[in-house]
Structure formats: structure tokens, C-alpha cells
Scaffold this motif. Structure first.
Motif, PDB file in Angstrom:
ATOM      1  N   LYS A 171     -33.643   5.420  14.583  1.00 40.51           N
ATOM      2  CA  LYS A 171     -32.191   5.580  14.566  1.00 40.51           C
ATOM      3  C   LYS A 171     -31.550   5.093  13.272  1.00 40.51           C
ATOM      4  O   LYS A 171     -30.656   5.732  12.733  1.00 40.51           O
ATOM      5  CB  LYS A 171     -31.556   4.784  15.718  1.00 40.51           C
ATOM      6  CG  LYS A 171     -31.337   5.532  16.969  1.00 40.51           C
ATOM      7  CD  LYS A 171     -30.543   4.645  17.922  1.00 40.51           C
ATOM      8  CE  LYS A 171     -30.542   5.191  19.318  1.00 40.51           C
ATOM      9  NZ  LYS A 171     -29.900   4.289  20.271  1.00 40.51           N
ATOM     10  N   PHE A 172     -31.995   3.917  12.802  1.00 45.72           N
ATOM     11  CA  PHE A 172     -31.281   3.247  11.715  1.00 45.72           C
ATOM     12  C   PHE A 172     -32.087   3.079  10.434  1.00 45.72           C
ATOM     13  O   PHE A 172     -31.606   2.516   9.467  1.00 45.72           O
ATOM     14  CB  PHE A 172     -30.799   1.865  12.186  1.00 45.72           C
ATOM     15  CG  PHE A 172     -29.926   1.936  13.394  1.00 45.72           C
ATOM     16  CD1 PHE A 172     -28.613   2.382  13.289  1.00 45.72           C
ATOM     17  CD2 PHE A 172     -30.412   1.589  14.641  1.00 45.72           C
ATOM     18  CE1 PHE A 172     -27.801   2.464  14.409  1.00 45.72           C
ATOM     19  CE2 PHE A 172     -29.604   1.672  15.765  1.00 45.72           C
ATOM     20  CZ  PHE A 172     -28.291   2.111  15.656  1.00 45.72           C
ATOM     21  N   GLY A 173     -33.313   3.535  10.443  1.00 46.92           N
ATOM     22  CA  GLY A 173     -34.177   3.347   9.284  1.00 46.92           C
ATOM     23  C   GLY A 173     -35.051   2.121   9.483  1.00 46.92           C
ATOM     24  O   GLY A 173     -34.638   1.136  10.095  1.00 46.92           O
ATOM     25  N   ALA A 174     -36.237   2.195   8.952  1.00 48.86           N
ATOM     26  CA  ALA A 174     -37.225   1.127   9.149  1.00 48.86           C
ATOM     27  C   ALA A 174     -36.971   0.012   8.138  1.00 48.86           C
ATOM     28  O   ALA A 174     -37.392   0.089   6.997  1.00 48.86           O
ATOM     29  CB  ALA A 174     -38.631   1.685   9.008  1.00 48.86           C
ATOM     30  N   SER A 175     -36.304  -1.037   8.576  1.00 43.73           N
ATOM     31  CA  SER A 175     -36.035  -2.190   7.723  1.00 43.73           C
ATOM     32  C   SER A 175     -37.218  -3.156   7.807  1.00 43.73           C
ATOM     33  O   SER A 175     -38.014  -3.095   8.754  1.00 43.73           O
ATOM     34  CB  SER A 175     -34.765  -2.905   8.185  1.00 43.73           C
ATOM     35  OG  SER A 175     -34.992  -3.525   9.442  1.00 43.73           O
ATOM     36  N   PRO A 176     -37.343  -4.069   6.852  1.00 43.42           N
ATOM     37  CA  PRO A 176     -38.415  -5.074   6.953  1.00 43.42           C
ATOM     38  C   PRO A 176     -38.365  -5.868   8.261  1.00 43.42           C
ATOM     39  O   PRO A 176     -39.402  -6.152   8.845  1.00 43.42           O
ATOM     40  CB  PRO A 176     -38.172  -5.964   5.738  1.00 43.42           C
ATOM     41  CG  PRO A 176     -37.558  -5.054   4.725  1.00 43.42           C
ATOM     42  CD  PRO A 176     -36.659  -4.148   5.551  1.00 43.42           C
ATOM     43  N   LEU A 177     -37.174  -6.185   8.742  1.00 44.21           N
ATOM     44  CA  LEU A 177     -37.047  -6.919  10.006  1.00 44.21           C
ATOM     45  C   LEU A 177     -37.641  -6.122  11.161  1.00 44.21           C
ATOM     46  O   LEU A 177     -38.433  -6.645  11.952  1.00 44.21           O
ATOM     47  CB  LEU A 177     -35.577  -7.236  10.291  1.00 44.21           C
ATOM     48  CG  LEU A 177     -35.293  -7.892  11.645  1.00 44.21           C
ATOM     49  CD1 LEU A 177     -35.739  -9.348  11.633  1.00 44.21           C
ATOM     50  CD2 LEU A 177     -33.831  -7.786  12.001  1.00 44.21           C
ATOM     51  N   LEU A 178     -37.282  -4.846  11.243  1.00 46.49           N
ATOM     52  CA  LEU A 178     -37.800  -4.008  12.331  1.00 46.49           C
ATOM     53  C   LEU A 178     -39.300  -3.777  12.190  1.00 46.49           C
ATOM     54  O   LEU A 178     -40.033  -3.799  13.181  1.00 46.49           O
ATOM     55  CB  LEU A 178     -37.056  -2.676  12.365  1.00 46.49           C
ATOM     56  CG  LEU A 178     -35.573  -2.742  12.736  1.00 46.49           C
ATOM     57  CD1 LEU A 178     -34.926  -1.366  12.625  1.00 46.49           C
ATOM     58  CD2 LEU A 178     -35.384  -3.310  14.136  1.00 46.49           C
ATOM     59  N   LEU A 179     -39.759  -3.572  10.966  1.00 44.36           N
ATOM     60  CA  LEU A 179     -41.193  -3.344  10.744  1.00 44.36           C
ATOM     61  C   LEU A 179     -42.013  -4.596  11.062  1.00 44.36           C
ATOM     62  O   LEU A 179     -43.118  -4.501  11.596  1.00 44.36           O
ATOM     63  CB  LEU A 179     -41.429  -2.878   9.309  1.00 44.36           C
ATOM     64  CG  LEU A 179     -40.912  -1.463   9.010  1.00 44.36           C
ATOM     65  CD1 LEU A 179     -40.875  -1.212   7.509  1.00 44.36           C
ATOM     66  CD2 LEU A 179     -41.761  -0.416   9.718  1.00 44.36           C
ATOM     67  N   ASN A 180     -41.494  -5.770  10.740  1.00 44.60           N
ATOM     68  CA  ASN A 180     -42.189  -7.007  11.098  1.00 44.60           C
ATOM     69  C   ASN A 180     -42.228  -7.192  12.609  1.00 44.60           C
ATOM     70  O   ASN A 180     -43.249  -7.601  13.167  1.00 44.60           O
ATOM     71  CB  ASN A 180     -41.537  -8.212  10.417  1.00 44.60           C
ATOM     72  CG  ASN A 180     -42.107  -8.478   9.060  1.00 44.60           C
ATOM     73  OD1 ASN A 180     -43.140  -9.110   8.921  1.00 44.60           O
ATOM     74  ND2 ASN A 180     -41.439  -7.987   8.026  1.00 44.60           N
ATOM     75  N   GLY A 181     -41.124  -6.880  13.283  1.00 46.38           N
ATOM     76  CA  GLY A 181     -41.114  -6.959  14.746  1.00 46.38           C
ATOM     77  C   GLY A 181     -42.117  -6.002  15.358  1.00 46.38           C
ATOM     78  O   GLY A 181     -42.854  -6.352  16.291  1.00 46.38           O
ATOM     79  N   LEU A 182     -42.165  -4.794  14.814  1.00 46.51           N
ATOM     80  CA  LEU A 182     -43.137  -3.812  15.290  1.00 46.51           C
ATOM     81  C   LEU A 182     -44.560  -4.318  15.060  1.00 46.51           C
ATOM     82  O   LEU A 182     -45.414  -4.222  15.946  1.00 46.51           O
ATOM     83  CB  LEU A 182     -42.923  -2.477  14.577  1.00 46.51           C
ATOM     84  CG  LEU A 182     -43.910  -1.365  14.908  1.00 46.51           C
ATOM     85  CD1 LEU A 182     -43.851  -1.001  16.393  1.00 46.51           C
ATOM     86  CD2 LEU A 182     -43.626  -0.134  14.046  1.00 46.51           C
ATOM     87  N   ALA A 183     -44.797  -4.896  13.892  1.00 48.54           N
ATOM     88  CA  ALA A 183     -46.139  -5.402  13.572  1.00 48.54           C
ATOM     89  C   ALA A 183     -46.544  -6.520  14.523  1.00 48.54           C
ATOM     90  O   ALA A 183     -47.694  -6.562  14.995  1.00 48.54           O
ATOM     91  CB  ALA A 183     -46.190  -5.880  12.129  1.00 48.54           C
ATOM     92  N   VAL A 184     -45.628  -7.415  14.830  1.00 51.07           N
ATOM     93  CA  VAL A 184     -45.935  -8.503  15.770  1.00 51.07           C
ATOM     94  C   VAL A 184     -46.308  -7.923  17.130  1.00 51.07           C
ATOM     95  O   VAL A 184     -47.280  -8.359  17.752  1.00 51.07           O
ATOM     96  CB  VAL A 184     -44.748  -9.492  15.869  1.00 51.07           C
ATOM     97  CG1 VAL A 184     -44.932 -10.457  17.035  1.00 51.07           C
ATOM     98  CG2 VAL A 184     -44.581 -10.260  14.557  1.00 51.07           C
ATOM     99  N   SER A 185     -45.553  -6.933  17.568  1.00 50.68           N
ATOM    100  CA  SER A 185     -45.880  -6.277  18.843  1.00 50.68           C
ATOM    101  C   SER A 185     -47.266  -5.654  18.795  1.00 50.68           C
ATOM    102  O   SER A 185     -48.054  -5.794  19.732  1.00 50.68           O
ATOM    103  CB  SER A 185     -44.853  -5.175  19.155  1.00 50.68           C
ATOM    104  OG  SER A 185     -43.563  -5.685  19.205  1.00 50.68           O
ATOM    105  N   LYS A 186     -47.559  -4.968  17.693  1.00 54.18           N
ATOM    106  CA  LYS A 186     -48.857  -4.303  17.549  1.00 54.18           C
ATOM    107  C   LYS A 186     -50.011  -5.302  17.510  1.00 54.18           C
ATOM    108  O   LYS A 186     -51.082  -5.035  18.058  1.00 54.18           O
ATOM    109  CB  LYS A 186     -48.874  -3.421  16.295  1.00 54.18           C
ATOM    110  CG  LYS A 186     -47.904  -2.259  16.333  1.00 54.18           C
ATOM    111  CD  LYS A 186     -48.287  -1.243  17.385  1.00 54.18           C
ATOM    112  CE  LYS A 186     -47.394  -0.019  17.331  1.00 54.18           C
ATOM    113  NZ  LYS A 186     -47.756   0.962  18.354  1.00 54.18           N
TER     114      LYS A 186
END
Length: 194
Positions: free
Chosen positions: A99-114
Motif C-alpha cells: 500500500k505505502f511502499g516498502a520502507s526499512p521499518l516495514l522490511l525489518n518487521g517483515l524480516a523479523v516475522s520471516k
């Protein structure tokens, strides 16, 4: 003080307390605030205190104010991670990124989940994308070191990320932990050579 100035002051004071390890004091500063930003900060602080029950309740308050807010959705992802609902958190981070573009904050959150889902390759891909967007992001560098361990990356590659992290944030928890381990190893090694 006027409302906007007072809210800014509360935000800064809460961040200062939190960054100095005084998490309970950080909570006290913003606990009664109706602002979504402060409520999201409370969720982050409750998770730091390992109080996911309180984080979930705070999230429910945010939903009653504005369930469509990106901040509310981001807070939900944080709560899901705290509650070990990693797949759900992963979906939320991906949806927010779409929705909003992959920011470092969102990508880090995604990585932690992964990482928690043991999808280490996907975690590394998200972190490398975050690093291209913000080369000096300390969270990204620290997370790359951790993921590199799971993927058994070469010591040379690991040292590159560790070196960058040490240069940017020598007091980072990962840096101090690594230094402590190195010191312990050196002490044991010196007793062995005697």
C-alpha cells in the motif's frame, strides 16, 4: 503549553526515557494521551516490557479510534509478533508495504516475522532491500548479522555488517554482546596458552 507543543514534548520525553532503558517512565509520560502516535508508542513500550496483554488492549483502543489507520495496522503487526503470530504479522507487513511502499521499518518487521517462521532466505532478501533504501540503518545491519548466522554466511560477509554496525552504533546491544563474547574468549584463550 499549547496542545501541539505539549504532545511533542511528551513524545520526546517518552523517547528519551525509553532510549535510556527507563521504559516504565516512558509509559507514564504518554499513558493518558488520546493520540494514535502515543498509543502506538505505548504498544511498542508494552512489548519491550514483555506485556503483550497490555499491548493487545492498547491496540483494541486504537481500533476503536481508527481501525483503518496505517499506524493502527502497524501496531497490530507488532502485537502479533509479541504474541508469536508470525504469519499474521508477515501478512500485515507485506500489505502495508504494498500500500505505502516498502520502507526499512516495514522490511525489518517483515524480516523479523520471516526469521521466526524459519524463512531465512526471505528474511535476508527483505533486509538487503532495506539496506539499499537506508544503508546506515542500524536495525537492518543487526538483523543481517543474525540472519547471516542462520544462513551460515561467510565470516568475511558477517564482519562487513558487524564493522558497519560498530562504526555507526558502537553501543548497540549486538555490538556490546559480541565484544563481551570476544573478551571472554580472549580470557579463556590466554589461560590455555599459559
Amino acid at each position: 503549553l499549547e496542545g501541539g507543543v505539549l504532545n511533542t514534548l511528551k513524545t520526546v520525553l517518552s523517547l528519551l526515557y525509553s532510549n535510556n532503558g527507563q521504559v516504565k517512565d516512558a509509559v507514564k509520560v504518554i499513558i493518558d494521551s488520546p493520540l494514535l502516535e502515543h498509543q502506538a508508542m505505548l504498544i511498542h513500550l508494552y512489548i519491550k516490557l514483555d506485556r503483550c496483554d497490555m499491548a493487545r488492549r492498547q491496540y483494541q483502543k486504537m481500533v476503536s479510534v481508527d481501525d483503518e489507520s496505517p499506524l493502527t495496522q502497524l501496531s497490530n503487526a507488532w502485537v502479533c509478533i509479541g504474541e508469536e503470530k508470525y504469519q499474521e504479522a508477515s501478512y500485515i507487513f507485506e500489505e502495508l508495504s504494498d500500500k505505502f511502499g516498502a520502507s526499512p521499518l516495514l522490511l525489518n518487521g517483515l524480516a523479523v516475522s520471516k526469521v521466526h517462521l524459519e524463512e531465512y532466505q526471505e528474511a535476508e532478501e527483505a533486509l538487503k532491500e532495506a539496506l539499499t533504501k537506508s544503508p546506515g540503518n542500524v536495525d537492518t545491519l543487526a538483523n543481517l548479522v543474525v540472519v547471516g548466522q542462520y544462513l551460515r554466511r561467510t565470516q568475511e560477509e558477517q564482519n562487513r555488517y558487524i564493522g558497519q554496525l560498530q562504526k555507526l552504533a558502537p553501543g548497540h546491544q549486538l555490538c556490546t554482546t559480541l565484544a563481551s563474547f570476544q573478551g571472554a574468549f580472549d580470557r579463556v584463550a590466554s589461560t590455555m596458552s599459559n
